[in-house]
Enzyme design. Structure first.
Site, PDB file in Angstrom:
ATOM      1  N   ASP A 398      77.132  37.512   3.345  1.00  0.00           N
ATOM      2  CA  ASP A 398      76.817  38.718   4.106  1.00  0.00           C
ATOM      3  C   ASP A 398      76.899  38.329   5.574  1.00  0.00           C
ATOM      4  OD1 ASP A 398      75.352  40.712   5.590  1.00  0.00           O
ATOM      5  OD2 ASP A 398      74.444  41.358   3.705  1.00  0.00           O
ATOM      6  N   GLU A 414      85.682  46.430  10.270  1.00  0.00           N
ATOM      7  CA  GLU A 414      85.913  47.861  10.052  1.00  0.00           C
ATOM      8  C   GLU A 414      84.805  48.329   9.135  1.00  0.00           C
ATOM      9  OE1 GLU A 414      85.925  50.908   8.829  1.00  0.00           O
ATOM     10  OE2 GLU A 414      87.804  50.926   7.685  1.00  0.00           O
ATOM     11  N   GLU A 423      78.037  53.848   8.153  1.00  0.00           N
ATOM     12  CA  GLU A 423      78.182  52.782   7.146  1.00  0.00           C
ATOM     13  C   GLU A 423      77.483  51.517   7.623  1.00  0.00           C
ATOM     14  OE1 GLU A 423      82.185  52.399   5.656  1.00  0.00           O
ATOM     15  OE2 GLU A 423      82.265  54.496   5.044  1.00  0.00           O
TER      16      GLU A 423
END
Lengths: 617, 617
Positions: A398, A414, A423
């Site tokens: 992560d 992105e 997001e």
């Protein structure tokens, strides 16, 4: 990235259009008219339900003790006598008599009109026609609305299509171009926005301004009436439409309504081509529509289709989802260009586009590809083995937690959603700042969210169909079609990195020029990837042919009527706790009344504490 | 007849009032203040939660890389550090610090204020105090509303009492007496009318006009603050209130709120009596309230209590129901008087009152008593055997179906509901016309329904608690208390007999002078029994001491904000089919904007086809 990741529900190109014929004959012979219409190339016909003689019932009254027999007859009729066969024009279509008057000052005419309306609609329901054409409401129409509303409750499945002219030609009210919309709006509000109540739009000789025309696209249009009288004659005497009418009809074709050529009893109004020329002309407009753009092509079947936003941080996306987005060459080209320029400006750079950009810029780079999705990591391993080799170091982690072996010159990500930050790009990039050099470059450099007030009875009905609060407090990714912006989008917030304040709140004020119903808030984003390289889904600056994002839609639980010149405050909050991020929103419309501005009924604050929708960290 | 037929839910006389003390001390010693207040005759005290020093947190910010330790501390505090013991004034009461600023232009102050608010309210929730006193919203308060709204979701059971002055004394806005109500209204709308959000009303030196004062009675008032500064001094230097203040406080006593004497830190403002004089004076006002009228006495405990209207035609009422109504001597006196006059005027005329009236009028009469309730008919048999003998012929039949042996001179009925015709008097009397002589007299001769627009957040909440549409489309019999009429009642329809048109529709227009929230429609009736003998529950003409009818209330599904000078159309329909009668209703508010009148969002038509409520035939 947020567009359509499920299979396309309804693929077709510009849909086939259906063109019908409506003739103003008083006493038509149904089978003759039908045969003639077929011969002239029309797909269907519209006929009144009853012959004019049926109107005799309208003026009947309950007469006391004068003529007992007649009174009895009338009482029976009011209770629901069957039609006499000879009163019926057709046995299979439905235009409600336009001489009924449900809001007459005469009590008996009101009562009789209701009986007639009910009798005609019950007949239509019985013979299986699912829609009835009902007259445009006159000045006063509250009782008319009540009767229609009650028929929804008694005649199952029937749809009511209310015929609405774009402009009331005969009115003495000056330039009130909006009166027909206002009347429609009040009518459907009285009917509690019944889903079986729709519009048949009658195109008039005069067309209102574009922004007033646009408002109709937010409404449930089922068919378009084109009276033969609005057609001009071309040099050869054939019927054609003016440029503005052509533009409007072409726009309507996108909404796949049925078209109806409405013709006086005495035949066509033009020297050449006869009655078939009208349908041929409309078919011609259909055939000569401009080519669909890639975005339009891609969006076909997704119009007004509500999808839940992706949660790529909390969920691991499926391979097919990646595949959809990888088709969007525009996005990759913009990213590559941004990286290329960053490399040229800087000394050093994920994956192919970085390598390609590096090659172009003739730079030597070390590339780390960080991936937290275990399945997607398999794909990366394949790429490394088969293509990249030593050029790319792949890392399963992560990005918020990764301990980098060295600090990066360029950080490429992105993580953008339709609302920019939805997001959780801010949270991810905030966590990744620690492995970016002090003078390092983040691509994207910033992203900005935009909102605009939006009207769409269709989207409201879609959300309302769930019959719960939670769906009204949830944003949706949606390609707007049956929607109308009530004001231009305004910026609410921007993220640059590093940024400690990932909880933000903003208040934006809009000036709503024309009256309309506010159903929700549209959201868009713009992102600066690097310097002047921008990626945008803002309607005014949309990146050409980019498919990866549809707009986002935040609904309102209760639609709010905004009179013209409303000042509309929209408040938005982006809130966060240790395990989630969510949005709350409310609107506060106000009007200038005398010397003061009066707030008339704000909405409730939606999605308090993220109770209905949130994004997992 | 429609009042209270269930056992009284909450009987008490003028309720006992509770008077508390609030002192403006900056650093109070809680136990000392409590002991002192007890000694001075107060029932409770109000104290701030924290000492002023706690304010230090308000200005803290997340400082980047300057002082890591302080940043860490602040991050921890924001995440929810416990209180330091020494910051807490009380361990058992709750006045939220009024220096927090949730709508500051400074992002950090906004964030810190939210943490402080949440910390204080969580503490109050924890120690089991169920209500917190929260500050009056300043000019901008949307974020404040959001925070309060979100705390309802996280701190269970806590009630928020928002402190609202009647008039904003320091304002430079001229005579805007309504600004505090407007602000409250917007605040609670943003909080979606949360039931745990209530009002503490601060009585100010200046009082607004009566109709603006009245509006507060439609709101959820939990306590009244009386600052010592609003008290005058009497000749002996004791604190007293002005006449207008007395009237207002006496009216408030009927709503049983708590009173709080609010006193500056430096002690009382009056020469004599000390701090205890204020509570003694309020107790004096309580003791010297006027005697309750019989109607007030009867209505105690029924205020704002929603009951379903009776259906005496479809249902057979219970014996106890008859007993309640038989207590209403006023009604029987009026009926007797009407029959007496009718007998005097005419030649001839149920039961005791008729016999008595006949005796008084010295007329010989034949009396038929028609009863369709089998159990009530037993009572009639008993009466005949024990009292009436041959004077009365008792008949077991529905009056609509009875074949009378002779035609009557006088037809006496009491089939009136709170809305006049809602117990189906029109249908029954219509059926009974056939046994009334052509020149016969019907008592009642006519009855008229009245409506007025009404505001009552309490009644709205009561109906909303059922969480379904049906309860919003049902009328209720209710004794209004926490309600405010937004305009005077207007007549809608009248019934005289014979009357063929028992389906009626009417449109009434009201001018709403002061802004308010429309929650529903109040209904009343007036009936002319005979000539000038009238029976009425219309507020302006109410028959003195008559108990048999409470008003009726038709709710609206969605409350509508009406700005001042709204023109409000209310449409009402009384509709009927072969087995039921029902009402439908809708409202349509409009405003003068420029040269035109703009309808801003009508309601939906309620109770279409009687789907939610109806009266059985």
């Amino acid at each position: 990235m947020e567009t359509s990741t499920t299979s396309n529900p309804n693929v077709s190109n510009y849909p086939r259009i259906m063109i019908g014929l409506s003739r103003g004959q008083e006493e038509p012979d149904a089978s003759l008219v039908a045969a003639e219409a077929r011969e002239l190339g029309y797909d269907f016909i519209i006929l009144p339900i009853t012959f004019p003689n049926y109107r005799r019932f309208l003026f009947e009254q309950l007469v006391d003790s004068v003529d007992i027999k007649e009174t009895k007859l009338m009482e029976e009729w009011r209770k629901g006598q069957p039609f006499c066969r000879e009163d019926l024009v057709v046995k299979n279509a439905g235009q409600i008599s336009n001489w009924i008057n449900l809001d007459s000052s005469d009590h008996n005419i009101r009562i009789n009109s209701e009986v007639i309306l009910r009798q005609q609609l019950t007949w239509i329901g019985h013979i299986g026609i699912t829609a009835a054409l009902i007259p445009f409401p006159s000045d006063s129409f509250i009782n008319y609305a009540r009767c229609i509303n009650s028929i929804f409750g008694t005649v199952p499945y029937i749809n009511m299509w209310i015929k609405i002219p774009l402009v009331l030609e005969d009115e003495t009210l000056g330039s009130k171009e909006t009166i027909t919309w206002e009347r429609w709006n009040k009518f459907r509000t009285l009917c509690d926005n019944h889903v079986r109540l729709s519009i048949v739009l009658e195109v008039t000789q005069n067309l209102p301004e574009d922004n007033i025309l646009d408002r109709w696209f937010a409404e449930p249009i089922k068919a378009i009436f084109l009276p033969t009288t609005i057609f001009l004659s071309n040099a050869k005497g054939f019927p054609v439409l003016s440029k503005r009418h052509q533009t409007f009809v072409r726009k309507l074709i996108k909404y796949k309504p049925h078209f109806v050529i409405e013709c006086a009893a005495d035949g066509p109004n033009h020297a050449s081509g006869g009655l078939s020329a009208y349908q041929e002309y409309v078919h011609h407009l259909h055939r000569t529509m401009p080519e669909l753009t890639p975005v339009e092509q891609f969006a076909l079947g997704y119009h007004d289709f509500l999808q839940s936003p992706l949660q790529p941080l909390m969920d691991n996306l499926e391979s097919s989802t990646y595949e959809v987005f990888e088709k969007d060459s525009t996005k990759y080209v913009l990213y590559e260009k941004a990286i290329h320029h960053a490399l040229l400006d800087h000394n050093t750079g994920s994956e192919e586009m970085i390598l390609e950009a590096a090659e172009k810029a003739q730079k030597r780079v070390r590339v780390y590809a960080i991936e937290k999705n275990p399945s997607a990591f398999v794909t990366l391993q394949n790429k490394k083995t088969e293509i990249w080799g030593d050029k790319v170091t792949i890392v399963f982690s992560d990005m918020r937690l990764w301990k980098a072996p060295e600090k990066a010159d360029i950080l490429v990500s992105e993580l953008l959603g339709s609302f920019g930050d939805n997001e959780l790009s801010p949270e991810c990039l905030d966590g990744a700042q620690k492995f970016l050099k002090a003078d390092g470059i983040s691509i994207p450099a910033s992203y900005t969210a935009f909102i605009s007030p939006i009207s769409s009875s269709k989207l409201h009905n879609e959300v309302a169909a769930y019959k719960d609060l939670a769906h009204f407090e949830t944003p949706y990714v949606v390609m707007f079609q049956s929607a109308c912006e009530l004001a231009k989008p305004c910026q609410i917030w921007s993220f640059e990195h590093p940024n400690r304040n990932i909880a933000v709140d903003e208040d934006v004020t809009f000036n709503v020029r024309e009256s309309g119903i506010l159903h929700g808030i549209a959201g868009y984003f713009e992102s600066i990837l690097y310097k002047d390289i921008m990626l945008s889904i803002h309607p005014d600056t949309h990146s050409i042919d980019m498919l990866s994002w549809f707009p986002i839609f935040f609904p309102l639980k209760i639609p709010i009527y905004l009179p013209s010149n409303t000042k509309l405050d929209i408040n938005f909050w982006r809130l966060t706790n240790s395990h989630k991020v969510w949005y709350e929103w409310c609107v506060d419309p106000s009007l200038p009344l005398g010397y003061e501005t009066v707030s008339f009924g704000p909405s409730a604050i939606h999605n308090s504490l993220g109770r209905s929708s949130w994004i997992g960290l």
